[in-house]
Write a protein that holds these residues in place. Structure first.
Motif, PDB file in Angstrom:
ATOM      1  N   HIS A 734       0.840  -1.207   0.000  1.00 42.32           N
ATOM      2  CA  HIS A 734       0.000   0.000   0.000  1.00 42.32           C
ATOM      3  C   HIS A 734       0.872   1.253   0.000  1.00 42.32           C
ATOM      4  O   HIS A 734       0.575   2.238  -0.681  1.00 42.32           O
ATOM      5  CB  HIS A 734      -0.910   0.026   1.228  1.00 42.32           C
ATOM      6  N   VAL A 735       1.940   1.229   0.798  1.00 39.65           N
ATOM      7  CA  VAL A 735       2.840   2.381   0.880  1.00 39.65           C
ATOM      8  C   VAL A 735       3.496   2.627  -0.479  1.00 39.65           C
ATOM      9  O   VAL A 735       3.599   3.773  -0.935  1.00 39.65           O
ATOM     10  CB  VAL A 735       3.920   2.173   1.963  1.00 39.65           C
ATOM     11  N   VAL A 736       3.932   1.550  -1.144  1.00 38.47           N
ATOM     12  CA  VAL A 736       4.535   1.682  -2.484  1.00 38.47           C
ATOM     13  C   VAL A 736       3.524   2.292  -3.454  1.00 38.47           C
ATOM     14  O   VAL A 736       3.842   3.209  -4.224  1.00 38.47           O
ATOM     15  CB  VAL A 736       5.011   0.309  -3.005  1.00 38.47           C
ATOM     16  N   ARG A 737       2.299   1.774  -3.402  1.00 40.85           N
ATOM     17  CA  ARG A 737       1.255   2.256  -4.325  1.00 40.85           C
ATOM     18  C   ARG A 737       0.991   3.750  -4.112  1.00 40.85           C
ATOM     19  O   ARG A 737       0.903   4.518  -5.065  1.00 40.85           O
ATOM     20  CB  ARG A 737      -0.024   1.438  -4.128  1.00 40.85           C
ATOM     21  N   TRP A 738       0.881   4.160  -2.854  1.00 39.63           N
ATOM     22  CA  TRP A 738       0.637   5.573  -2.570  1.00 39.63           C
ATOM     23  C   TRP A 738       1.856   6.430  -2.916  1.00 39.63           C
ATOM     24  O   TRP A 738       1.711   7.576  -3.357  1.00 39.63           O
ATOM     25  CB  TRP A 738       0.256   5.769  -1.099  1.00 39.63           C
ATOM     26  N   GLY A 739       3.054   5.871  -2.711  1.00 47.47           N
ATOM     27  CA  GLY A 739       4.263   6.596  -3.090  1.00 47.47           C
ATOM     28  C   GLY A 739       4.299   6.877  -4.579  1.00 47.47           C
ATOM     29  O   GLY A 739       4.659   7.975  -5.025  1.00 47.47           O
ATOM     30  N   ARG A 740       3.902   5.881  -5.357  1.00 42.92           N
ATOM     31  CA  ARG A 740       3.844   6.075  -6.815  1.00 42.92           C
ATOM     32  C   ARG A 740       2.750   7.071  -7.185  1.00 42.92           C
ATOM     33  O   ARG A 740       2.911   7.874  -8.107  1.00 42.92           O
ATOM     34  CB  ARG A 740       3.594   4.735  -7.507  1.00 42.92           C
ATOM     35  N   ALA A 741       1.635   7.008  -6.447  1.00 46.66           N
ATOM     36  CA  ALA A 741       0.534   7.943  -6.714  1.00 46.66           C
ATOM     37  C   ALA A 741       0.990   9.378  -6.473  1.00 46.66           C
ATOM     38  O   ALA A 741       0.636  10.294  -7.232  1.00 46.66           O
ATOM     39  CB  ALA A 741      -0.671   7.608  -5.838  1.00 46.66           C
ATOM     40  N   VAL A 742       1.784   9.588  -5.408  1.00 43.77           N
ATOM     41  CA  VAL A 742       2.301  10.934  -5.109  1.00 43.77           C
ATOM     42  C   VAL A 742       3.115  11.450  -6.287  1.00 43.77           C
ATOM     43  O   VAL A 742       2.918  12.577  -6.759  1.00 43.77           O
ATOM     44  CB  VAL A 742       3.166  10.919  -3.827  1.00 43.77           C
ATOM     45  N   TYR A 743       4.020  10.621  -6.792  1.00 40.76           N
ATOM     46  CA  TYR A 743       4.901  11.041  -7.894  1.00 40.76           C
ATOM     47  C   TYR A 743       4.092  11.360  -9.144  1.00 40.76           C
ATOM     48  O   TYR A 743       4.289  12.391  -9.793  1.00 40.76           O
ATOM     49  CB  TYR A 743       5.913   9.930  -8.181  1.00 40.76           C
ATOM     50  N   VAL A 744       3.148  10.473  -9.471  1.00 45.71           N
ATOM     51  CA  VAL A 744       2.321  10.669 -10.670  1.00 45.71           C
ATOM     52  C   VAL A 744       1.427  11.903 -10.509  1.00 45.71           C
ATOM     53  O   VAL A 744       1.238  12.671 -11.451  1.00 45.71           O
ATOM     54  CB  VAL A 744       1.482   9.411 -10.965  1.00 45.71           C
ATOM     55  N   ASN A 745       0.868  12.101  -9.303  1.00 47.83           N
ATOM     56  CA  ASN A 745       0.018  13.272  -9.065  1.00 47.83           C
ATOM     57  C   ASN A 745       0.794  14.575  -9.250  1.00 47.83           C
ATOM     58  O   ASN A 745       0.267  15.553  -9.774  1.00 47.83           O
ATOM     59  CB  ASN A 745      -0.582  13.222  -7.660  1.00 47.83           C
ATOM     60  N   ILE A 746       2.045  14.570  -8.816  1.00 53.55           N
ATOM     61  CA  ILE A 746       2.872  15.768  -8.995  1.00 53.55           C
ATOM     62  C   ILE A 746       3.122  16.003 -10.480  1.00 53.55           C
ATOM     63  O   ILE A 746       3.082  17.137 -10.962  1.00 53.55           O
ATOM     64  CB  ILE A 746       4.211  15.634  -8.239  1.00 53.55           C
ATOM     65  N   GLN A 747       3.363  14.917 -11.215  1.00 55.64           N
ATOM     66  CA  GLN A 747       3.548  15.064 -12.665  1.00 55.64           C
ATOM     67  C   GLN A 747       2.292  15.625 -13.330  1.00 55.64           C
ATOM     68  O   GLN A 747       2.362  16.480 -14.212  1.00 55.64           O
ATOM     69  CB  GLN A 747       3.908  13.713 -13.282  1.00 55.64           C
ATOM     70  N   LYS A 748       1.117  15.154 -12.881  1.00 59.81           N
ATOM     71  CA  LYS A 748      -0.146  15.674 -13.432  1.00 59.81           C
ATOM     72  C   LYS A 748      -0.259  17.172 -13.180  1.00 59.81           C
ATOM     73  O   LYS A 748      -0.645  17.942 -14.060  1.00 59.81           O
ATOM     74  CB  LYS A 748      -1.336  14.955 -12.780  1.00 59.81           C
ATOM     75  N   ALA A 797      -3.415  16.822  -6.646  1.00 58.37           N
ATOM     76  CA  ALA A 797      -2.481  16.187  -5.710  1.00 58.37           C
ATOM     77  C   ALA A 797      -3.179  15.212  -4.772  1.00 58.37           C
ATOM     78  O   ALA A 797      -2.522  14.489  -4.034  1.00 58.37           O
ATOM     79  CB  ALA A 797      -1.750  17.246  -4.890  1.00 58.37           C
ATOM     80  N   THR A 798      -4.497  15.189  -4.788  1.00 57.99           N
ATOM     81  CA  THR A 798      -5.231  14.290  -3.892  1.00 57.99           C
ATOM     82  C   THR A 798      -5.901  13.143  -4.647  1.00 57.99           C
ATOM     83  O   THR A 798      -6.818  12.518  -4.129  1.00 57.99           O
ATOM     84  CB  THR A 798      -6.300  15.074  -3.109  1.00 57.99           C
ATOM     85  N   GLU A 799      -5.443  12.892  -5.875  1.00 63.83           N
ATOM     86  CA  GLU A 799      -5.989  11.764  -6.627  1.00 63.83           C
ATOM     87  C   GLU A 799      -5.552  10.448  -5.981  1.00 63.83           C
ATOM     88  O   GLU A 799      -4.354  10.243  -5.746  1.00 63.83           O
ATOM     89  CB  GLU A 799      -5.493  11.808  -8.081  1.00 63.83           C
ATOM     90  N   PRO A 800      -6.483   9.546  -5.670  1.00 64.51           N
ATOM     91  CA  PRO A 800      -6.087   8.260  -5.067  1.00 64.51           C
ATOM     92  C   PRO A 800      -5.406   7.365  -6.095  1.00 64.51           C
ATOM     93  O   PRO A 800      -5.578   7.557  -7.303  1.00 64.51           O
ATOM     94  CB  PRO A 800      -7.437   7.666  -4.621  1.00 64.51           C
ATOM     95  N   PRO A 801      -4.616   6.381  -5.648  1.00 68.34           N
ATOM     96  CA  PRO A 801      -3.913   5.502  -6.589  1.00 68.34           C
ATOM     97  C   PRO A 801      -4.862   4.533  -7.272  1.00 68.34           C
ATOM     98  O   PRO A 801      -5.925   4.214  -6.752  1.00 68.34           O
ATOM     99  CB  PRO A 801      -2.925   4.747  -5.690  1.00 68.34           C
ATOM    100  N   HIS A 802      -4.460   4.081  -8.446  1.00 63.55           N
ATOM    101  CA  HIS A 802      -5.233   3.043  -9.141  1.00 63.55           C
ATOM    102  C   HIS A 802      -4.310   1.870  -9.458  1.00 63.55           C
ATOM    103  O   HIS A 802      -3.084   1.979  -9.382  1.00 63.55           O
ATOM    104  CB  HIS A 802      -5.884   3.597 -10.414  1.00 63.55           C
ATOM    105  N   GLU A 803      -4.896   0.755  -9.820  1.00 66.57           N
ATOM    106  CA  GLU A 803      -4.139  -0.491  -9.968  1.00 66.57           C
ATOM    107  C   GLU A 803      -3.068  -0.404 -11.052  1.00 66.57           C
ATOM    108  O   GLU A 803      -2.034  -1.065 -10.970  1.00 66.57           O
ATOM    109  CB  GLU A 803      -5.097  -1.651 -10.267  1.00 66.57           C
TER     110      GLU A 803
END
Length: 975
Positions: A734-748, A797-803
């Motif tokens: 879960h932590v990895v998934r959210w970590g990736r979501a943070v990076y992708v959200n910043i890119q967005k 920046a608050t987009e939740p992660p997806h699979e």
């Protein structure tokens, strides 16, 4: 602080030449015979003379009315807190909302704009009178006010989140004895008089005195700065709050808590407050990007101002008109536009977006049982390419039970039913049962306690609990009742020795018990118990047979350990405990089932390009069996033992590392070396899980240290970046998934913001150059800036992660934040918006047949409205940088929906009702429709852009294997 002010000791109250603080009537009223200040001084200042004067530990316990065996009474807690204080520290109050407002008002560009607004109001009053002349200036002031309020609310809410997370970090539990019952309480609930149980890795919760224990070593570096560990005993009994137990075990009597402790005094000098921390690596990277964009914006703003001013002077010269106060107002407006362009250009929302995204992720991870202690860990975890995980408790449930036992040359399978234990008792000689029980109950760091309901419960580590519970069942079926003997010396278990030993005094002599790793204990034995329970020499064949039993247990995924004993005629506690000539009692197989969902989580990691390595101290066969069950050990992978790994040369490791999936019989230094090789030799981002004190070096050295919240020691937690509160490997995923979501959200967000920046700068600059005016006014640009920065950061920046995030390889350290895909989207959308808005600027009147005195205002309002709707629709586009379906999961993010909806509503209010301040005029329904259509076409443009193949962009894959890479076969020597 103490309720009793420290005025110094009573010089008249001298006993043996030592002054004492007076005892107040309030203290005496409750039966206590020593003041809070006197108690505090004894432990914090290491006053052995004072302690002796009071009669030692026993004397102190009498004066504060506590039994060292039974502890305090539950009904005394409030009284003790009233007299001696609570175990909490004074903290600097958190920053108020108005402090954030004040900070926001200190922004230099906003200050300049405020000055422009005031000048505009003054000039306007002279030229156009009251109230019309004030409209432009008040419009800017209202816009600034709105920006400040939104920014302050965002920062304040974020600070509240950090306060909440900080409080979670401070939740530490300790074992105390109260009313004769051992129980677990929060460190804040410890009071003076509590009898606290300490073991390896614990934090000392308060100042106190050593009561009893074995080989207690304390790390006082947090207080003294000295790295050398301190041995605590009856001769040096002082324990201080905030220090850590690095070896041994003990009980302590608490004598001072909270601000009366040495740690409390140190905390008061620091005046620490909650919230915030240093910038993360991504924030640092984005700050440099923001600085560059800001410099470009400053250049554009300066050019725009010079062009507008130049055209104004030329027109004045050509027309020959005289100067008036209105001309000053025009120049002030030009300057305000230039400053506002800087406000729009400087992307202060970039670092804000990182903080918001990380804080949001940290809050969600807390709900998912992961406490992120350091802000940067969340984003770093998203780049992890290797996870080095423990076995026990992380991959397995940590609910251990004895499943098999070999005793007196008989192997028995056990279950949770009492009948099986009863059968074992009837099949084994009584003397063998007796010595086994004696070993189980004497050689343990855990404790069997009776609860308030009278039932026996076991407190301690999972392995100890499994053994003790088995011992209790065996004892209930006719085993000799456990009789406590005097312990002469104890060597607690640690991960280096992989065993625990105890020497007890029995029958006029001494008996040594040891238990630990099977191969180590077996190597110390030269005798065994035969079928009649007699001690006989161990033959070579019997040794091989026992080793095969150990391997058989291990191959069934059982954790194996051996127990043994040796009788001695004489023993001096200053001697080392012998390590040979033991009699093997039993081989025990402990079952620890794999957690549900672990296999799926491991597969998720592997699909995401993350290698999972299991590093454990267990037997290699046990490790391989569990690793296969979890999906970690594949046909291409290998398992290796710690000593073998340690012996490899750097050249051998370079070839071997990509294939190692399991390391068994590993020491903490093996784990540290494994991490260092991946980091230094292969430049990988490594996450490490750990629960013991000896895991601290590896947790510190890793890019992300992950400590276990249940089984982890306080030393491990202090060294970690993330604490997994449920000890579950799936939570790490879960932590990895959210970590990736943070990076992708910043890119967005970067993609969205750069598009707005480019369009706003270019459209205003070229309009100024060609037609001599900027279509977007200062107030309008401030509104766009708020959409783009604060609101845009909140939305994206608050987009939740997806699979799908776990279907691509991790981002490498040297990868660019702005990818070619992002540049494709930014340039494509910017070109579309520039073309459309350019057509409106230069041909809008003709296209829409706008005439009359209101034509310019109507056109400028249409341009502003279309520009805003382009950003709103592009904000939706930015939810997905590559996928065409940008609406997937949009209704799960209520923050995004709320911000888009709120922006549209406020845009309508600005256009239709606030035209006086925003330089807009009401629009017809047709022009509203035009603005919405222009904005929505950007979604069609986004689909077209996403259809451009990656090959045309010459995108490079994230992971490229070396051309000479050849998979290695399994090797010898434990590999």
């Amino acid at each position: 602080m103490s309720r009793f002010p420290r005025t110094g000791p009573d010089q008249e109250a001298l006993v043996g030449g030592i002054a004492h603080w007076p005892i107040s009537e309030e203290v005496r009223k409750f039966g206590f015979n020593i003041s809070p200040d006197e108690l505090a001084v004894i432990a914090s200042n290491h006053r052995m003379s004072r302690l002796t004067l009071h009669g030692g530990v026993d004397g102190i316990s009498n004066k504060i009315q506590v039994s060292l065996k039974k502890g305090i009474k539950e009904n005394e807690i409030k009284t003790r807190e009233a007299i001696y204080g609570t175990n909490k520290y004074t903290e600097k109050p958190s920053r108020s909302f108005w402090k954030f407002v004040w900070d926001a008002l200190h922004d230099l560009t906003l200050i300049i704009l405020m000055v422009c607004a005031i000048v505009s109001v003054v000039v306007g009053l002279f030229t156009e009178g009251f109230p019309k002349g004030m409209y432009d200036g008040i419009g800017i002031i209202l816009s600034i006010f709105l920006v400040v309020i939104v920014t302050s609310v965002s920062d304040y809410r974020q600070s509240l989140q950090f306060i909440e997370l900080d409080k979670e970090k401070e939740k530490i539990y300790v074992h105390v004895t109260r009313d004769g019952i051992r129980q677990k309480v929060l460190i804040f609930d410890v009071v003076v008089g509590d009898v606290v149980h300490l073991s390896i890795g614990d934090q000392v919760p308060a100042d106190g005195l050593f009561v009893s224990g074995y080989a207690l070593m304390i790390d006082e570096s947090s207080l003294t700065g000295e790295s050398e560990h301190v041995h605590i005993s009856h001769h040096k009994p002082f324990l201080r709050s905030g220090t850590k137990v690095v070896d041994g075990s003990a009980t302590m009597l608490v004598t001072a808590v909270g601000m009366n402790t040495e740690w409390g005094k140190l905390m008061s000098t620091l005046t620490l407050s909650h919230g915030g921390e240093d910038e993360t690596p991504l924030q640092v990277k984005l700050n440099s990007v923001a600085t560059l964009i800001g410099q470009i914006g400053l250049a554009f703003a300066t050019l725009t101002f010079l062009v507008l001013l130049g055209r104004f002077f030329v027109e004045k010269y050509i027309n020959g008109t005289e100067w008036s106060a209105k001309d000053a107002s025009t120049i002030v407006n030009y300057f305000a536009i230039a400053v506002t362009i800087i406000v729009v250009a400087v992307p202060e929302g970039l670092p804000l977006a990182v903080t918001l995204s990380l804080a949001f992720a940290m809050k969600k991870l807390m709900d998912a049982q992961a406490l992120v202690r350091h802000l940067s860990a969340c984003e770093t975890m998203g780049s992890a390419s290797h996870i080095c995980t423990d076995k026990t408790g992380t991959l397995t449930t940590n609910h251990m039970a004895v499943d098999k036992i070999w005793l007196c040359e008989v192997s028995k399978s056990l279950s949770s039913t009492s009948d099986t234990v009863k059968e074992l008792h009837s099949a084994i000689p009584r003397n063998a049962i007796s010595v086994l029980l004696q070993c189980i109950f004497e050689n343990t760091s855990s404790e069997v306690v009776r609860g308030k309901d009278g039932k026996k419960t076991v407190l301690g580590s999972p392995t100890e609990i499994a053994l003790l519970e088995f011992g209790l069942k065996l004892e209930d079926f006719g085993g000799d009742q456990y009789q406590k003997n005097e312990k002469v010396k104890v060597e607690p278990f640690n991960s280096e020795k992989k065993m625990m030993s105890v020497v007890i005094s029995v029958h006029g002599g001494y008996r040594v018990f040891c238990k630990g790793a099977s191969e180590i204990i077996l190597g110390m034995c030269d005798k065994i118990l035969d079928k009649e329970g007699n001690i006989i020499p161990m033959s070579q064949n019997q040794s091989k047979e026992i080793l095969s039993i150990i391997n058989e247990f291990a191959s069934e995924a059982l954790r194996t350990l051996c127990v043994a004993f040796r009788d001695l005629d004489a023993f001096d506690s200053r001697e080392a405990i012998p390590t040979s000539r033991y009699t093997l009692i039993a081989v025990v197989g402990i079952k620890d089932p794999v957690r549900p969902g672990v296999k799926e989580s491991v597969k998720t990691c592997m699909d995401a390009g993350i290698m999972v390595h299991m590093i454990t101290g267990d037997n290699i066969n046990t490790a391989k069996a569990i690793a296969k069950e979890c999906g970690i050990l594949t046909d291409d992978g290998i398992a290796i033992e710690g000593p073998v790994f340690r012996s490899k040369s750097p050249e051998e490791l370079k070839e071997l590392m990509p294939k190692i999936q399991v390391m068994a019989r590993s020491s903490p230094l093996d784990k540290l070396m494994f991490v260092e090789v991946w980091k230094d030799m292969f430049n990988k981002v490594v996450a490490v899980t750990g629960d013991g004190t000896n895991d601290a070096p590896a947790l510190n050295r890793a890019d992300i240290g992950v400590a276990m919240g249940i089984s982890g020691t306080e030393v491990a937690k202090e060294s970690a970046d993330v604490i997994v509160l449920d000890d579950n490997f799936s939570t790490i995923v879960h932590v990895v998934r959210w970590g990736r979501a943070v990076y992708v959200n910043i890119q967005k967000f970067v993609q969205f913001q750069l598009t707005v920046n480019i369009v706003a700068l270019i459209i205003n600059f070229f309009s100024a150059c060609i037609i001599g005016s900027a279509p977007l006014t200062a107030v309008q640009l401030l509104w766009v800036n708020m959409i783009m920065d604060t609101l845009g950061a909140l939305a994206l920046a608050t987009e939740p992660p997806h699979e799908e995030l776990m279907e691509s390889p991790p981002v490498k350290k040297d990868d660019n934040l702005i990818t070619k895909t992002m540049w494709r989207n930014i340039i494509g959308q910017s070109l579309y918006q520039l073309v459309v808005l350019g057509v409106l600027v230069f041909c809008g009147k003709k296209i829409f047949n706008l005439t009359g005195t209101n034509a310019d205002a109507t056109l400028n309002t249409l341009i502003f409205n279309s520009f805003v709707f382009c950003q709103l629709f592009n904000e939706i586009n930015s939810r997905e940088m590559e996928k065409i379906n940008v609406f997937e999961g949009i209704f799960r993010n209520w923050i995004f929906i709320g911000i888009i909806t709120g922006t549209v509503i406020f845009q309508v209010i600005i256009i239709e009702f606030l035209g006086t301040f925003a330089n807009t005029v009401p629009q017809s329904w047709k022009l509203w429709l035009v603005s919405i259509i222009i904005g929505s076409i950007s979604m069609i443009i986004a689909v077209i852009l996403k259809c451009v193949p990656d090959e045309l962009l010459k995108l490079k894959p994230s992971i490229v294997l070396p051309k000479d890479y050849v998979p290695l076969p399994d090797g010898p020597d434990g590999v």
